[in-house]
Scaffold this active site. Sequence first.
Site, PDB file in Angstrom:
ATOM      1  N   GLY A   1      30.606 -48.596  15.339  1.00  0.00           N
ATOM      2  CA  GLY A   1      29.821 -49.610  16.035  1.00  0.00           C
ATOM      3  C   GLY A   1      28.809 -50.306  15.147  1.00  0.00           C
TER       4      GLY A   1
ATOM      5  N   ASP B   1      27.500 -59.754  16.144  1.00  0.00           N
ATOM      6  CA  ASP B   1      27.816 -59.014  14.923  1.00  0.00           C
ATOM      7  C   ASP B   1      27.951 -59.953  13.727  1.00  0.00           C
ATOM      8  OD1 ASP B   1      27.888 -56.984  16.725  1.00  0.00           O
ATOM      9  OD2 ASP B   1      29.997 -56.477  16.444  1.00  0.00           O
TER      10      ASP B   1
END
Length: 393
Positions: free
Chosen positions: A126, A175
């Site tokens: 993650g 991200d």
Amino acid sequence: MNINELKQKFIDKYGESGADIRVFHAPGRVNLIGEHIDYNGGYVLPAALEFGTTLVIREREDNKLQLASTNMSYEGTLTTSSVGEEKTGEWTDYPVGVMVELAGKGVKVTKGYDFLYHGEIPNGAGLSSSASLEVLTGYAIQSLEGVSDIDTVQLALLSQKAENEFVGVNCGIMDQFAVANGAEDHAILLMCDTLEYEKVPFRTGSYKLIIGNTNKRRGLVDSAYNERRSQCEQALAILKEQLPALNYLAQLTPEQFVTLQDQITDEKVRQRAQHVVEENARVLASVEALRENDLVTFGKLMNASHESLRSLYEVSCEELDVMVEEAQRIPGTLGARMTGAGFGGCTVSLVHEDDVERFVSEVGAAYEARTSLQGEFYVCGVGDGVKELKEAK
């Protein structure tokens, strides 16, 4: 592995050549606070990490593209004219997808290249290994193909599109945005919908970030994500009857929510909305604390975020809760919380450097004793976004 060692691995693999070897780096990222509110019109506060993915690359004399990794056994070979013709289901789909998107923007790969990637980000933890790989590839190719002024916001969007459309993973923008636009000693306050952003000073001083990987497989994320989104949409529809101009739950202040919450009769739906409103307020309070260099307050907000994710939004799990509880027992820990979608994955803690060794030892031992799983810990600071590395490090 340092740059000189990576260059030697590159030469061992591809041989000597008269062309220059160039080296690029893109970080991993962690979201410091602001979980499950991006799709509710809220802010997130990610930061780029000091470790990430490095690419050693060199121009070839033909049109062949050779992609290899120190981490993966699979290697990809294609040509400049065959980019995007097929997907393999392998890691190489990420950089190839970026090449496809670059071509669509008028930046075609016109020359052959040898690529050697080296990743320091654990896959599946993650911490955005895929976003790091995408942004890194896009930045390096633009640099080698002569793009003089690379727009890192557009690079993030292009990388996200590659993952959505070529790889087939429906990720958000956070991200790639953090990887492309990170800055040393700064977090990024980002509104995911509009890409309005601000770099916020994050001077950790004698404190370190410790990422704790629970190594718990995340099996419920997709179904829970869809359910939570639906519940938030229900809450918004109910509250819009009172406030027609309300477009997102995160537009509400906690004070406004208190006066309106009784309109939501379903307790679970009300709890989901409460988390969204209060978590967004915590992000904004965190930014104020960081501007004042008040890490103690920031740590308290991290703790409160985890409690809300555990009890109101219910996306934590036993393993995350255990790791956070044990982290908070260490005297030098200012704050600890789950980070990411939940049901496994990672925690992030802010820990005094004098207590880092104790943290890793004691939290690791207690976590294994209570869960029978072995956690992994990564100690780091906040680093830069994607860039070319000009000197050995």
